[in-house]
Design a protein around this motif. Structure first.
Motif, mmCIF file in Angstrom:
data_model
loop_
_atom_site.group_PDB
_atom_site.id
_atom_site.type_symbol
_atom_site.label_atom_id
_atom_site.label_comp_id
_atom_site.label_asym_id
_atom_site.label_seq_id
_atom_site.Cartn_x
_atom_site.Cartn_y
_atom_site.Cartn_z
ATOM 1 N N PHE A 186 23.972 -17.711 0.386
ATOM 2 C CA PHE A 186 24.179 -16.287 0.643
ATOM 3 C C PHE A 186 23.535 -15.437 -0.447
ATOM 4 O O PHE A 186 23.180 -15.929 -1.511
ATOM 5 C CB PHE A 186 25.666 -15.963 0.762
ATOM 6 N N ARG A 187 23.432 -14.139 -0.158
ATOM 7 C CA ARG A 187 22.934 -13.154 -1.120
ATOM 8 C C ARG A 187 24.000 -12.073 -1.262
ATOM 9 O O ARG A 187 24.600 -11.650 -0.266
ATOM 10 C CB ARG A 187 21.618 -12.545 -0.639
ATOM 11 N N VAL A 188 24.219 -11.614 -2.484
ATOM 12 C CA VAL A 188 25.272 -10.643 -2.751
ATOM 13 C C VAL A 188 24.846 -9.723 -3.882
ATOM 14 O O VAL A 188 24.028 -10.099 -4.737
ATOM 15 C CB VAL A 188 26.595 -11.374 -3.115
ATOM 16 N N GLU A 189 25.398 -8.511 -3.885
ATOM 17 C CA GLU A 189 25.119 -7.573 -4.965
ATOM 18 C C GLU A 189 25.737 -8.072 -6.269
ATOM 19 O O GLU A 189 26.863 -8.557 -6.276
ATOM 20 C CB GLU A 189 25.655 -6.176 -4.635
ATOM 21 N N ARG A 190 25.009 -7.926 -7.338
ATOM 22 C CA ARG A 190 25.430 -8.466 -8.635
ATOM 23 C C ARG A 190 26.758 -7.883 -9.087
ATOM 24 O O ARG A 190 27.664 -8.607 -9.501
ATOM 25 C CB ARG A 190 24.330 -8.205 -9.667
ATOM 26 N N ASP A 191 26.914 -6.551 -9.030
ATOM 27 C CA ASP A 191 28.140 -5.923 -9.537
ATOM 28 C C ASP A 191 29.365 -6.345 -8.737
ATOM 29 O O ASP A 191 30.439 -6.581 -9.297
ATOM 30 C CB ASP A 191 28.003 -4.398 -9.526
ATOM 31 N N ALA A 192 29.211 -6.415 -7.405
ATOM 32 C CA ALA A 192 30.332 -6.819 -6.561
ATOM 33 C C ALA A 192 30.757 -8.246 -6.865
ATOM 34 O O ALA A 192 31.957 -8.561 -6.947
ATOM 35 C CB ALA A 192 29.965 -6.674 -5.086
ATOM 36 N N LEU A 193 29.774 -9.117 -7.059
ATOM 37 C CA LEU A 193 30.089 -10.509 -7.377
ATOM 38 C C LEU A 193 30.752 -10.634 -8.742
ATOM 39 O O LEU A 193 31.764 -11.332 -8.888
ATOM 40 C CB LEU A 193 28.808 -11.344 -7.345
ATOM 41 N N ALA A 194 30.186 -9.965 -9.737
ATOM 42 C CA ALA A 194 30.733 -10.053 -11.095
ATOM 43 C C ALA A 194 32.161 -9.534 -11.142
ATOM 44 O O ALA A 194 33.037 -10.123 -11.794
ATOM 45 C CB ALA A 194 29.854 -9.270 -12.066
ATOM 46 N N ASP A 195 32.431 -8.439 -10.433
ATOM 47 C CA ASP A 195 33.769 -7.851 -10.425
ATOM 48 C C ASP A 195 34.765 -8.798 -9.758
ATOM 49 O O ASP A 195 35.877 -9.004 -10.251
ATOM 50 C CB ASP A 195 33.724 -6.510 -9.691
ATOM 51 N N ALA A 196 34.364 -9.390 -8.641
ATOM 52 C CA ALA A 196 35.257 -10.297 -7.910
ATOM 53 C C ALA A 196 35.567 -11.552 -8.712
ATOM 54 O O ALA A 196 36.720 -11.984 -8.811
ATOM 55 C CB ALA A 196 34.621 -10.668 -6.567
ATOM 56 N N VAL A 197 34.545 -12.142 -9.307
ATOM 57 C CA VAL A 197 34.747 -13.375 -10.075
ATOM 58 C C VAL A 197 35.556 -13.110 -11.339
ATOM 59 O O VAL A 197 36.441 -13.889 -11.713
ATOM 60 C CB VAL A 197 33.394 -14.025 -10.423
ATOM 61 N N ALA A 198 35.282 -11.981 -12.016
ATOM 62 C CA ALA A 198 36.014 -11.654 -13.246
ATOM 63 C C ALA A 198 37.496 -11.488 -12.964
ATOM 64 O O ALA A 198 38.353 -11.951 -13.734
ATOM 65 C CB ALA A 198 35.442 -10.390 -13.870
ATOM 66 N N TRP A 199 37.825 -10.810 -11.867
ATOM 67 C CA TRP A 199 39.237 -10.587 -11.542
ATOM 68 C C TRP A 199 39.936 -11.903 -11.212
ATOM 69 O O TRP A 199 41.057 -12.161 -11.646
ATOM 70 C CB TRP A 199 39.348 -9.638 -10.354
ATOM 71 N N THR A 200 39.261 -12.758 -10.464
ATOM 72 C CA THR A 200 39.850 -14.051 -10.108
ATOM 73 C C THR A 200 40.001 -14.951 -11.325
ATOM 74 O O THR A 200 41.031 -15.603 -11.523
ATOM 75 C CB THR A 200 38.982 -14.756 -9.048
ATOM 76 N N THR B 80 27.957 -14.283 -14.371
ATOM 77 C CA THR B 80 27.734 -13.138 -13.489
ATOM 78 C C THR B 80 27.783 -11.816 -14.250
ATOM 79 O O THR B 80 27.069 -10.873 -13.910
ATOM 80 C CB THR B 80 28.770 -13.115 -12.347
ATOM 81 N N LYS B 81 28.595 -11.760 -15.293
ATOM 82 C CA LYS B 81 28.662 -10.551 -16.112
ATOM 83 C C LYS B 81 27.361 -10.321 -16.881
ATOM 84 O O LYS B 81 26.972 -9.179 -17.148
ATOM 85 C CB LYS B 81 29.835 -10.654 -17.085
ATOM 86 N N ALA B 82 26.678 -11.419 -17.235
ATOM 87 C CA ALA B 82 25.467 -11.325 -18.052
ATOM 88 C C ALA B 82 24.182 -11.244 -17.234
ATOM 89 O O ALA B 82 23.094 -11.107 -17.804
ATOM 90 C CB ALA B 82 25.388 -12.536 -18.989
ATOM 91 N N LEU B 83 24.281 -11.297 -15.914
ATOM 92 C CA LEU B 83 23.085 -11.262 -15.079
ATOM 93 C C LEU B 83 22.379 -9.907 -15.158
ATOM 94 O O LEU B 83 23.007 -8.891 -15.467
ATOM 95 C CB LEU B 83 23.457 -11.558 -13.625
ATOM 96 N N PRO B 84 21.081 -9.866 -14.871
ATOM 97 C CA PRO B 84 20.352 -8.593 -14.877
ATOM 98 C C PRO B 84 20.991 -7.588 -13.932
ATOM 99 O O PRO B 84 21.408 -7.932 -12.823
ATOM 100 C CB PRO B 84 18.952 -8.986 -14.391
ATOM 101 N N ALA B 85 21.095 -6.352 -14.369
ATOM 102 C CA ALA B 85 21.768 -5.321 -13.575
ATOM 103 C C ALA B 85 20.922 -4.898 -12.381
ATOM 104 O O ALA B 85 19.694 -4.986 -12.400
ATOM 105 C CB ALA B 85 22.075 -4.118 -14.461
ATOM 106 N N LYS B 86 21.615 -4.432 -11.348
ATOM 107 C CA LYS B 86 20.982 -3.839 -10.171
ATOM 108 C C LYS B 86 20.031 -4.794 -9.444
ATOM 109 O O LYS B 86 19.032 -4.371 -8.862
ATOM 110 C CB LYS B 86 20.256 -2.546 -10.542
ATOM 111 N N LYS B 87 20.309 -6.062 -9.521
ATOM 112 C CA LYS B 87 19.510 -7.032 -8.787
ATOM 113 C C LYS B 87 20.434 -7.894 -7.932
ATOM 114 O O LYS B 87 21.537 -8.239 -8.359
ATOM 115 C CB LYS B 87 18.711 -7.927 -9.742
#
Length: 378
Positions: free
Chosen positions: A3-17, A78-85
């Motif tokens: 799958f493909r997902v927006e970086r910020d959405a993924l980072a936020d979801a994984v961080a909370w979990t 995921t927090k350290a990934l390049p932004a807006k990609k």
């Protein structure tokens, strides 16, 4: 799974979990975050047999499936990934491949079949405004105990009765009570639940900014065998209940009336207490002397170190000197969320109550902070 997902959405979801995952799990799979893709949505979940978290994220899915990877490691990546990609994720054999821009990571996976099934969400009991709930929990949770040998004191008691929702927490030296309204599914619904304070605080802090309403789901009542759930937006949390059958009748600590009252600016008093307590050792109390002339805050430390500072205060009653743990006092003042603190006393050695007041001097109903004084010699 691909799958493909927006970086910020993924980072936020994984961080909370990942935040609630155990640092020393009883079995390795409990340190994992489960990623499951179906119907164009990614479900990220974590579970340690006591608390479960799950959040849904929209994705562009090429293939459904599930994989289990280290939650904390994935959160850091995921927090350290390049932004807006966008992030491309695919399960390949016994590994998870993650690509974002020119960054590429390959992570080992754990057996999905060994992961425990998340508990079902209990039946909905009602809803409460998310922002109000988050603010109320923050005011109360800080007063809960941290001594794991006394598990009952580490919880926040939720009392549900009709349209009233009350939150109570105590560590035996202080007590915070916040009362708000909610919308029960059944107007006659009544129940009590003792929820681990840390879990409740983390959940409310996350769901509050989402806005809207939080659904409260409850099974059992007052025992450690029950479960409570909170749902807001695309996020849900379940937690086991602590055994609260023998929870002390803490409301009886509030006196029916008080003989003395002081009104003090919250910001000024907080600064003075922090400043004066610099000379004090840990757990050494600060003394507050109230009189018609105002307030004097004093503290003494080792090797004859002393500090005192006078400040303006409006006081009615006989002069009184009362001593408090400075940390408990500062935390209570911070929880008021108001410009003025109203202190109510009966005796220097009996519990004092602090309530918030607005700029107009009117007491703001709904929150009370009771603090036990410390006996000191002059």
């Amino acid at each position: 799974m691909k799958f493909r997902v927006e970086r910020d959405a993924l980072a936020d979801a994984v961080a909370w979990t990942a935040k609630s995952l155990p640092s020393r799990p009883s079995v390795p799979v409990l340190a994992g975050a489960m990623l499951r893709v179906s119907d164009g949505r990614l479900h990220v979940s974590g579970f340690d047999y006591e608390v479960s978290n799950q959040v849904d994220v929209d994705v562009q899915a090429d293939a459904d499936g599930a994989t289990l990877v280290s939650g904390r490691l994935l959160a850091e990546i995921t927090k350290a990934l390049p932004a807006k990609k966008p992030v491309e994720i695919a399960a390949v054999g016994s590994h998870l491949e993650l690509v974002c821009g020119t960054a590429r990571f390959t992570l080992p996976t754990m057996p999905v079949e060994d992961y425990p099934t998340l508990p079902e969400l209990p039946a909905s009991a009602g809803t409460v405004d998310a922002a109000t709930f988050a603010s109320a929990v923050a005011q109360v949770a800080m007063a809960a105990g941290r001594d794991e040998t006394l598990p009952m004191m580490t919880g926040v008691r939720i009392e549900l009765s009709g349209e009233g929702l009350a939150l109570l927490a105590t560590d035996r030296y202080r007590l915070a009570v916040r009362e708000i309204t909610w919308t029960p599914g059944d107007p006659d619904f009544s129940a009590n639940a003792l929820v681990p304070a840390r879990t409740l605080a983390d959940t409310a802090k996350t769901l509050g900014p989402l806005g809207g309403e939080v659904t409260i789901a409850l099974s059992g009542s007052g025992t450690g065998e029950g479960m409570i759930g909170f749902v807001g937006g695309t996020r849900r949390t379940t937690s086991r209940l602590l055994d609260g059958q023998s929870y002390p009748p803490v409301r009886s600590l509030f006196a029916p009336s008080y003989t003395s009252e002081a009104r003090v600016p919250v910001a000024a008093l907080t600064e003075v207490v922090k400043r004066v307590s610099l000379v004090a050792e840990k757990a050494t109390p600060v003394r507050l002397s109230f009189s018609d002339d105002g307030l004097v805050v004093e503290a003494g430390g080792v090797e004859e170190a002393r500090a005192s500072e006078a400040m303006e205060a409006t006081y009615s009653g006989d002069s009184i000197t009362v001593a408090f743990n400075p940390q408990y006092l500062v935390e209570g003042l911070g929880a008021l969320n108001a410009p003025t603190a109203v202190f109510s006393f009966n005796d220097p050695v009996k519990p004092a109550v602090i309530t918030p007041a607005g700029d107009d001097g009117a007491v703001i109903e709904g929150f009370r902070y009771l603090i036990m004084p410390i006996r000191v010699g002059r």
